[in-house]
Design an enzyme around this catalytic site. Structure first.
Site, mmCIF file in Angstrom:
data_model
loop_
_atom_site.group_PDB
_atom_site.id
_atom_site.type_symbol
_atom_site.label_atom_id
_atom_site.label_comp_id
_atom_site.label_asym_id
_atom_site.label_seq_id
_atom_site.Cartn_x
_atom_site.Cartn_y
_atom_site.Cartn_z
ATOM 1 N N ASP A 238 0.838 -1.205 0.000
ATOM 2 C CA ASP A 238 0.000 0.000 0.000
ATOM 3 C C ASP A 238 0.873 1.255 0.000
ATOM 4 O OD1 ASP A 238 -2.438 1.333 -0.069
ATOM 5 O OD2 ASP A 238 -2.647 1.401 2.114
ATOM 6 N N LEU A 239 1.870 1.282 -0.884
ATOM 7 C CA LEU A 239 2.739 2.443 -0.987
ATOM 8 C C LEU A 239 1.982 3.585 -1.648
ATOM 9 C CD1 LEU A 239 5.633 3.585 -0.626
ATOM 10 C CD2 LEU A 239 6.085 2.836 -2.974
#
Length: 449
Positions: free
Chosen positions: A155-156
Site C-alpha cells: 500500500d505504498l
C-alpha cells in the site's frame, strides 16, 4: 490513511501505559493516530514523544474484529522483526484494558516513532516539491530495505510516506504488508486503486487473500514518482474510477502510457519501466529494488547516503541549520499546513562524506553530519547495511581519522566493526562494536561543536 470507518476517539490526556494522549494526527480506514508524550521516566530506550496508533480491536463485530486483528498483527509482526533506517520505528505494543471506556476497551495501540507530517500533506501544500527527487531516493531506499528483508508493502502511497523533523523519510502503515513465500506473498484484498498495478485491480482471492509480488510495489513507486515530479497521475482520468479503467485498457494494450511532458528526462525511463503493464514486463525491466535504487539515486543526483530533503531549498549557516520545518497535522478533512522559517543565507556548503557539516537537531542539539541521516538513537551493528552505516563510516574516517574503517560502502563488515571498537575505546565507551545512541553522540562530537 484515508477514510474514517474505524476512527477511534480518544480524549486528550488519556493514559495508555506510560503515555499520555495529546492531539490527533490522522485518521484512516483502519486506525486513528494521536500524538503522545511520555508521562514520567521511560528509560533511555523511549523518546519523550511518540505517535500512538489505535486500532479498535475490541469494540467491533466478530467479523470486523478478525479483520482488524489480522491487520494489526501484520504491522506488529513486521515492525517487531525489522529495524531499518527508512521504516518507521515501533517502540512498544499495548492493549487498552478499560471497561469504563467500552469504546476503547480492547483496542490495540502501537507506540511509533513520531513524524512531523506525510508526503500527502507536502503535496497538498506544494504539488511538485523541489525536494522531490531526494524524497524519492529515500522512499526507494526504504522499499529496497523492505524487499531485502522479504516483505512487500502492498500500500505504498503518499499518505504512507512520513517525514521526520529533520526531513528524512520513513515508510509507514504496514497493515497490508505481507511476507514473501518464495516469489509471492498473500495480502488482504484491500488496496488504493490509483497505486495498484493492473493485474491486482480485480485479483483472484482465496482463503489466504490476494497473491502479490514485489513488482506491485514497483508499480506503486512509479505512480508515486510521477505524482511527485509532475503533480499528476500517469494514466488519464479525472477520477479514480476513470484512471482505473485507463489502467485496465493499458494492460490490455488498447491504451498507451502517456507520461507528462513535465517529467524530467532523467526520470522518464525509470517511471516507464516501473509502470510496465504486466508483472512479467515489470520484472524484466526492474529485476529488483536494489537495481531500481541505483537508478533512482543517479537520477536524483544523490549519493548512496542521500542528503535529507526539505520542503524548499535550504540555506546553510554554521553552526545551525538555516531552515526549520514546522508541521501541524489535524484530524479529519482539515488541511495539513507547513511553514518554513529561513535565516539569512550563509556561504557554508552542504555536508558530504569527506566534509562533514554542522547541523542542529531539535532533541539532541548541535552535531556533525556527513550525509543528512541525522541519526542519534538508531542502532546499527555488524552485518547490517544502509545509509546510516555509511554515515558512521564517513564520520569515523573523515571526522575522527580512523582510516582502518576501510571503504565507505554502507556495509557493516569486520573492518567497520573494528573501527567502531577502536573509536569507542578512545572515547571511554563500552567497546562492543555497536553504534548506539552514546556512540552516535560521540561520533557527532555533540558536546564539542
Amino acid at each position: 490513511m484515508t477514510g474514517r470507518s474505524y476512527a477511534v476517539t480518544v480524549p486528550k490526556g488519556y493514559r495508555v501505559g506510560r503515555w499520555e494522549v495529546r492531539e490527533p494526527l490522522a485518521s484512516g480506514a483502519f486506525a486513528t493516530v494521536y500524538a503522545a508524550r511520555l508521562a514520567g521516566e521511560g528509560g533511555l530506550e523511549l523518546p519523550r514523544r511518540a505517535a500512538l496508533k489505535f486500532l479498535p480491536t475490541g469494540t467491533r463485530t466478530p467479523r470486523q474484529l478478525r479483520h482488524l486483528r489480522e491487520l494489526a498483527e501484520r504491522e506488529v509482526e513486521l515492525l517487531g522483526r525489522l529495524r531499518a533506517p527508512r521504516l518507521i520505528r515501533m517502540y512498544d505494543t499495548l492493549t487498552v484494558d478499560d471497561p469504563g471506556h467500552p469504546e476503547l476497551d480492547g483496542a490495540t495501540v502501537l507506540v511509533l516513532e513520531r513524524a512531523e507530517g506525510s508526503l500527502e500533506a507536502v503535496l497538498e501544500h506544494e504539488p511538485q516539491p523541489e525536494s522531490g527527487p531526494a524524497l524519492l531516493a529515500q522512499i526507494c531506499e526504504g522499499l529496497h530495505q523492505l524487499h531485502h528483508a522479504g516483505w512487500v508493502h502492498g500500500d505504498l502511497k503518499p499518505a504512507n510516506v512520513l517525514l521526520m523533523g529533520d526531513g528524512s523519510v520513513r515508510l509507514a502503515d504496514f497493515n497490508l504488508a505481507a511476507e514473501l513465500e518464495g516469489t509471492h506473498a498473500y495480502a488482504p484484498a484491500f488496496a488504493t486503486p490509483d497505486y495498484t498495478p493492473p493485474e491486482l485491480l480485480w485479483p483472484e482471492i482465496d482463503e489466504r487473500g490476494t497473491r502479490i509480488r514485489p513488482s506491485a510495489d514497483v508499480w506503486a513507486f512509479g505512480v508515486l514518482a510521477h505524482v511527485v515530479l509532475t503533480g499528476s497521475f500517469p494514466l488519464p482520468g479525472g477520477s479514480t474510477q476513470a484512471r482505473t479503467d485507463a489502467a485496465t485498457r493499458y494492460a490490455r494494450g488498447t491504451e498507451e502510457l502517456r507520461l507528462s511532458p513535465e517529467l524530467p528526462d532523467a526520470w522518464r525511463e525509470i517511471v516507464r519501466d516501473c509502470l510496465a503493464p504486466t508483472h512479467a514486463a515489470r520484472a524484466a525491466r526492474v529485476p529488483d529494488t536494489g537495481a531500481l535504487l541505483r537508478r533512482v539515486e543517479e537520477a536524483a543526483g544523490a549519493s548512496p547516503s542521500a542528503r535529507l530533503p526539505r520542503l524548499r531549498p535550504r540555506r546553510w549557516r554554521r553552526p545551525v541549520l538555516g531552515a526549520v520545518l514546522a508541521a501541524t497535522a489535524v484530524l479529519g478533512g482539515t488541511a495539513v499546513t507547513y511553514a518554513l522559517r529561513d535565516d539569512p543565507p550563509a556561504a557554508a556548503a552542504p555536508p558530504s562524506c569527506e566534509k562533514p557539516a554542522v547541523y542542529e537537531d531539535e532533541e539532541h542539539g548541535v552535531g556533525y553530519t556527513a550525509g543528512w541521516n541525522s541519526t542519534w538513537d538508531f542502532t546499527v551493528k555488524r552485518g547490517e547495511g544502509g545509509s546510516q552505516v555509511r554515515e558512521a563510516q564517513c564520520l569515523l574516517r573523515y571526522l575522527h581519522g580512523i582510516t582502518a574503517v576501510g571503504e565507505v560502502d554502507g556495509d557493516f563488515g569486520p573492518l567497520t566493526h573494528d573501527a567502531v571498537m577502536t573509536f569507542q575505546k578512545r572515547e571511554g565507551l563500552e567497546a562492543d562494536g555497536v553504534v548506539d545512541a552514546r556512540t552516535w553522540s560521540a561520533l557527532r562530537k555533540a558536546d564539542e561543536v
